[in-house]
Design a protein around this motif. Sequence first.
Motif, PDB file in Angstrom:
ATOM      1  N   MET A   1     -16.451   0.687   1.390  1.00 19.87           N
ATOM      2  CA  MET A   1     -16.159   1.582   2.491  1.00 19.87           C
ATOM      3  C   MET A   1     -15.651   2.906   1.904  1.00 19.87           C
ATOM      4  N   SER A   2     -16.192   4.018   2.354  1.00 25.04           N
ATOM      5  CA  SER A   2     -15.755   5.314   1.838  1.00 25.04           C
ATOM      6  C   SER A   2     -14.377   5.671   2.397  1.00 25.04           C
ATOM      7  N   ASP A   3     -13.726   6.627   1.753  1.00 23.07           N
ATOM      8  CA  ASP A   3     -12.411   7.071   2.232  1.00 23.07           C
ATOM      9  C   ASP A   3     -12.487   7.565   3.670  1.00 23.07           C
ATOM     10  N   PHE A   4     -13.574   8.257   4.001  1.00 19.18           N
ATOM     11  CA  PHE A   4     -13.736   8.775   5.354  1.00 19.18           C
ATOM     12  C   PHE A   4     -13.763   7.638   6.366  1.00 19.18           C
ATOM     13  N   GLU A   5     -14.514   6.595   6.074  1.00 18.16           N
ATOM     14  CA  GLU A   5     -14.598   5.461   6.994  1.00 18.16           C
ATOM     15  C   GLU A   5     -13.257   4.727   7.112  1.00 18.16           C
ATOM     16  N   LYS A   6     -12.544   4.600   5.999  1.00 13.63           N
ATOM     17  CA  LYS A   6     -11.252   3.910   6.026  1.00 13.63           C
ATOM     18  C   LYS A   6     -10.275   4.611   6.963  1.00 13.63           C
ATOM     19  N   THR A   7     -10.314   5.918   6.984  1.00 11.12           N
ATOM     20  CA  THR A   7      -9.368   6.652   7.828  1.00 11.12           C
ATOM     21  C   THR A   7      -9.693   6.514   9.307  1.00 11.12           C
ATOM     22  N   ARG A   8     -10.857   5.983   9.611  1.00  8.80           N
ATOM     23  CA  ARG A   8     -11.255   5.816  11.005  1.00  8.80           C
ATOM     24  C   ARG A   8     -11.336   4.336  11.418  1.00  8.80           C
ATOM     25  N   SER A   9     -11.063   3.448  10.499  1.00  7.74           N
ATOM     26  CA  SER A   9     -11.159   2.013  10.769  1.00  7.74           C
ATOM     27  C   SER A   9      -9.829   1.475  11.295  1.00  7.74           C
ATOM     28  N   ALA A  10      -9.814   1.025  12.537  1.00  9.62           N
ATOM     29  CA  ALA A  10      -8.589   0.476  13.125  1.00  9.62           C
ATOM     30  C   ALA A  10      -8.093  -0.719  12.319  1.00  9.62           C
ATOM     31  N   GLY A  11      -9.000  -1.570  11.885  1.00  5.01           N
ATOM     32  CA  GLY A  11      -8.619  -2.753  11.121  1.00  5.01           C
ATOM     33  C   GLY A  11      -7.997  -2.400   9.783  1.00  5.01           C
ATOM     34  N   TYR A  12      -8.627  -1.463   9.075  1.00  6.41           N
ATOM     35  CA  TYR A  12      -8.093  -1.045   7.780  1.00  6.41           C
ATOM     36  C   TYR A  12      -6.703  -0.429   7.962  1.00  6.41           C
ATOM     37  N   LEU A  13      -6.571   0.473   8.915  1.00 10.64           N
ATOM     38  CA  LEU A  13      -5.294   1.153   9.130  1.00 10.64           C
ATOM     39  C   LEU A  13      -4.213   0.177   9.597  1.00 10.64           C
ATOM     40  N   ALA A  14      -4.570  -0.758  10.467  1.00 16.74           N
ATOM     41  CA  ALA A  14      -3.582  -1.745  10.934  1.00 16.74           C
ATOM     42  C   ALA A  14      -3.116  -2.623   9.776  1.00 16.74           C
ATOM     43  N   ASN A  15      -4.048  -3.024   8.935  1.00 17.22           N
ATOM     44  CA  ASN A  15      -3.692  -3.844   7.782  1.00 17.22           C
ATOM     45  C   ASN A  15      -2.799  -3.070   6.821  1.00 17.22           C
ATOM     46  N   HIS A  16      -3.136  -1.831   6.573  1.00 10.87           N
ATOM     47  CA  HIS A  16      -2.335  -0.993   5.676  1.00 10.87           C
ATOM     48  C   HIS A  16      -0.930  -0.789   6.256  1.00 10.87           C
ATOM     49  N   MET A  17      -0.858  -0.496   7.539  1.00 12.21           N
ATOM     50  CA  MET A  17       0.425  -0.309   8.195  1.00 12.21           C
ATOM     51  C   MET A  17       1.246  -1.595   8.154  1.00 12.21           C
ATOM     52  N   ALA A  18       0.620  -2.728   8.389  1.00 12.57           N
ATOM     53  CA  ALA A  18       1.328  -4.015   8.353  1.00 12.57           C
ATOM     54  C   ALA A  18       1.906  -4.274   6.966  1.00 12.57           C
ATOM     55  N   ARG A  19       1.152  -3.968   5.935  1.00 10.66           N
ATOM     56  CA  ARG A  19       1.662  -4.149   4.563  1.00 10.66           C
ATOM     57  C   ARG A  19       2.869  -3.251   4.311  1.00 10.66           C
ATOM     58  N   LEU A  20       2.810  -2.008   4.790  1.00 11.29           N
ATOM     59  CA  LEU A  20       3.937  -1.088   4.615  1.00 11.29           C
ATOM     60  C   LEU A  20       5.172  -1.561   5.389  1.00 11.29           C
ATOM     61  N   PHE A  21       4.960  -2.034   6.617  1.00 12.55           N
ATOM     62  CA  PHE A  21       6.073  -2.595   7.393  1.00 12.55           C
ATOM     63  C   PHE A  21       6.667  -3.795   6.657  1.00 12.55           C
ATOM     64  N   ALA A  22       5.815  -4.696   6.201  1.00 12.38           N
ATOM     65  CA  ALA A  22       6.285  -5.908   5.520  1.00 12.38           C
ATOM     66  C   ALA A  22       7.064  -5.559   4.257  1.00 12.38           C
ATOM     67  N   HIS A  23       6.569  -4.602   3.511  1.00 13.79           N
ATOM     68  CA  HIS A  23       7.272  -4.186   2.289  1.00 13.79           C
ATOM     69  C   HIS A  23       8.642  -3.586   2.633  1.00 13.79           C
ATOM     70  N   GLY A  24       8.669  -2.706   3.632  1.00  6.60           N
ATOM     71  CA  GLY A  24       9.929  -2.089   4.043  1.00  6.60           C
ATOM     72  C   GLY A  24      10.930  -3.120   4.529  1.00  6.60           C
ATOM     73  N   LEU A  25      10.459  -4.074   5.312  1.00  2.07           N
ATOM     74  CA  LEU A  25      11.341  -5.134   5.805  1.00  2.07           C
ATOM     75  C   LEU A  25      11.840  -5.991   4.648  1.00  2.07           C
ATOM     76  N   ALA A  26      10.936  -6.374   3.767  1.00  2.00           N
ATOM     77  CA  ALA A  26      11.323  -7.221   2.623  1.00  2.00           C
ATOM     78  C   ALA A  26      12.411  -6.551   1.795  1.00  2.00           C
ATOM     79  N   GLU A  27      12.268  -5.252   1.564  1.00  2.00           N
ATOM     80  CA  GLU A  27      13.264  -4.522   0.783  1.00  2.00           C
ATOM     81  C   GLU A  27      14.631  -4.514   1.474  1.00  2.00           C
ATOM     82  N   ARG A  28      14.620  -4.374   2.791  1.00  2.00           N
ATOM     83  CA  ARG A  28      15.885  -4.258   3.521  1.00  2.00           C
ATOM     84  C   ARG A  28      16.580  -5.599   3.754  1.00  2.00           C
ATOM     85  N   ILE A  29      15.800  -6.688   3.835  1.00  2.00           N
ATOM     86  CA  ILE A  29      16.443  -7.993   4.080  1.00  2.00           C
ATOM     87  C   ILE A  29      16.688  -8.779   2.799  1.00  2.00           C
ATOM     88  N   ARG A  30      16.129  -8.329   1.686  1.00  2.00           N
ATOM     89  CA  ARG A  30      16.340  -9.017   0.415  1.00  2.00           C
ATOM     90  C   ARG A  30      17.826  -9.162   0.088  1.00  2.00           C
TER      91      ARG A  30
END
Length: 143
Positions: A1-30
């Motif tokens: 998938m090209s960078d252009f397509e990734k920026t328009r893919s709801a699934g890709y963006l949701a997955n990326h956002m979920a990983r960032l949320f999970a990382h942020g939460l993990a850091e704060r609750i560790r």
Amino acid sequence: MSDFEKTRSAGYLANHMARLFAHGLAERIRPLGLAPAQFMTLLELWREDGITQRDLVARLDVEQATMANTLKRMERDGLITRRAHEGDARARTIHLTDRARDLQPAAEAAAASVNAQAVKDLSEEERVAFVAAMHKVIAALKD
């Protein structure tokens, strides 16, 4: 998938956002001695203590084996106890320990800080619309 397509893919963006949320939460609750899976389980138990493993699996939409491992770790860490179910001899209910109850304010504050960081550049109207859109997407994917 090209960078252009990734920026328009709801699934890709949701997955990326979920990983960032999970990382942020993990850091704060560790520092509290919690892992994200334990936190999600605690959220359900803080809402309703004494439910079964089956209830947790359904509510959190996780695999039975994953929940079994999470609960085993939580029991080892002194966060939960298991008791025989009063109405079903085959089932056991999951109960919070005082340690788990004491962690609730700090753990919820940690999660709130991740959420606040994530939406800090959104107006209140945008935040409400964003959360509503996420609910719609989740419901559509459950159909």
